[in-house]
Scaffold this active site. Structure first.
Site, PDB file in Angstrom:
ATOM      1  N   ASP A   1      43.686  34.965  42.175  1.00 13.08           N
ATOM      2  CA  ASP A   1      44.099  34.869  43.586  1.00 13.08           C
ATOM      3  C   ASP A   1      43.583  33.532  44.119  1.00 13.08           C
ATOM      4  OD1 ASP A   1      45.147  37.529  43.813  1.00 13.08           O
ATOM      5  OD2 ASP A   1      43.115  38.308  44.123  1.00 13.08           O
TER       6      ASP A   1
ATOM      7  N   HIS B   1      40.519  37.994  43.372  1.00 15.99           N
ATOM      8  CA  HIS B   1      40.504  37.921  41.915  1.00 15.99           C
ATOM      9  C   HIS B   1      40.454  36.430  41.580  1.00 15.99           C
ATOM     10  CE1 HIS B   1      42.584  41.958  42.256  1.00 15.99           C
ATOM     11  NE2 HIS B   1      41.522  42.201  41.524  1.00 15.99           N
TER      12      HIS B   1
END
Ligand code: XLS
Ligand code: MG
Length: 344
Positions: free
Chosen positions: A52, A49
């Site tokens: 992330d 993501h």
């Protein structure tokens, strides 16, 4: 030539066990620990993501985001690990409470698109051309709150902005019929591929199938895979399992329905998924009861099951099956599959 599969997972797949009714059951591990574990366990790539890749991305300047992302890229290179995709996490922010691209607030829709363009910048730095769009909050809790046709228009407008921002990027839509919403606007692969046709460059809009999401829609994941492969639109895959139409369980691949897992693998084999570099990703979570020392078992077990089923698919007696099909003897075809899966 048989496919040599490449495998990946995301940092969120080493999760800590929280659910809506209780807190975490395992201590959090940092990103470096997860990357080392991924490498040690023999995976080829990581999914990301946007946050992330760059934590707290909303609070950071463009320059800071790029700097941190370059540092991440170096870390990945040092480990010989690729980034499979980047996905804008559009369901956490206070600005996406009412949805992201389909929010009723113009300012919030603007936020969602800007954040998606930043996500494309990250993909560039991480050297992947794949943006995954799980359209988490693009739906409603009650249908009177939004208009379906307008929502499709808004989704197309958002996809067009991304496609024209970068001429090489590909968008992979990950459908899911519900959760967190009551009803989502893009619940199946058919919906995703239909919306792709309305964009300015439909060739660059494809899909990602997650087994559990197909099951939640009451569909057969193998047929969803076959459908997407017919259109050459399956650019990523989240294999897992799911016990019927309840909350999203993200169980290990094959955990609930081994025969369905076998059929998914059979279709991947027949249609040549992976031959153009696509990855097999496991979007699975450990059970809440899992001890920290068994923390990667759900991933390794999913891969083990997948590889065993590849063998089963390759050794399935197609000639004998074809004979039974020609004779319309589906009764014995059924038993043949069962005995093949049971083994000697
Ligand atoms: C959630 C989705 C999510 C995506 C990535 O249900 O599976 O994890 O795969 O954004
Ligand atoms: Mg998924």
């Amino acid at each position: 030539m048989p496919t040599t599969y490449k495998f990946c997972f995301g940092p969120w797949n080493i999760s800590e066990g929280q659910d809506p009714y209780g807190p975490t059951t395992r201590p959090a591990q940092n990103f470096d620990w997860k990357l080392k574990a991924l490498k040690k366990h023999g995976y080829d790539a990581m999914m990301f993501h946007d946050d992330d890749a760059v934590p707290d991305i909303d609070g950071k300047s463009d320059a800071q985001i790029r700097k941190e992302c370059k540092e991440l890229k170096k870390k990945l290179d040092d480990h010989g690990i690729a980034a499979e995709m980047v996905a804008p996490r559009l369901w956490f922010s206070p600005r996406t409470i009412d949805g992201a691209y389909t929010s009723n607030s113009a300012a919030d829709r603007h936020y969602a698109i800007e954040r998606s363009l930043r996500c494309i910048d990250l993909a560039h730095i991480l050297d992947t051309d794949l943006i995954v769009l799980w359209l988490a909050r693009e739906g409603t809790y009650l249908r009177e709150a939004k208009n379906a046709s307008r929502s499709v228009d808004l989704l197309v407008q958002a996809f067009d902005k991304m496609l024209s921002y970068d001429k090489k990027i590909r968008l992979s839509i990950e459908p899911k019929p519900n959760e967190p919403m009551d009803h989502a606007y893009v619940p199946t692969i058919g919906h995703a591929l239909a919306i792709a046709q309305l964009t300015i460059d439909s060739k660059r809009v494809g899909c990602l199938i997650e087994s559990a999401h197909a099951i939640l829609a009451g569909l057969d994941p193998a047929d969803e895979i076959d459908f997407a492969m017919t259109f050459k639109k399956l650019w990523s895959l989240h294999l897992n399992d799911q016990n019927g139409m309840k909350f999203d369980q993200d169980k290990p691949f094959g955990s609930t329905n081994l025969r369905s897992a076998f059929n998914q693998v059979r279709v991947l084999e027949r249609t040549g998924y992976g031959k153009h570099g696509e990855y097999v990703c496991f979007d699975v979570h450990p059970f809440r009861t899992t001890r920290p020392e068994h923390w990667l078992n759900h991933l390794d077990n999913s891969r083990k099951t997948f590889l065993k089923l590849v063998k089963k698919a390759r050794t399935f007696n197609d000639k004998a099956a074809q004979k039974l099909i020609a004779d319309r003897n589906y009764q014995d075809l059924d038993q043949m599959v069962i005995e093949h899966l049971l083994g000697k």
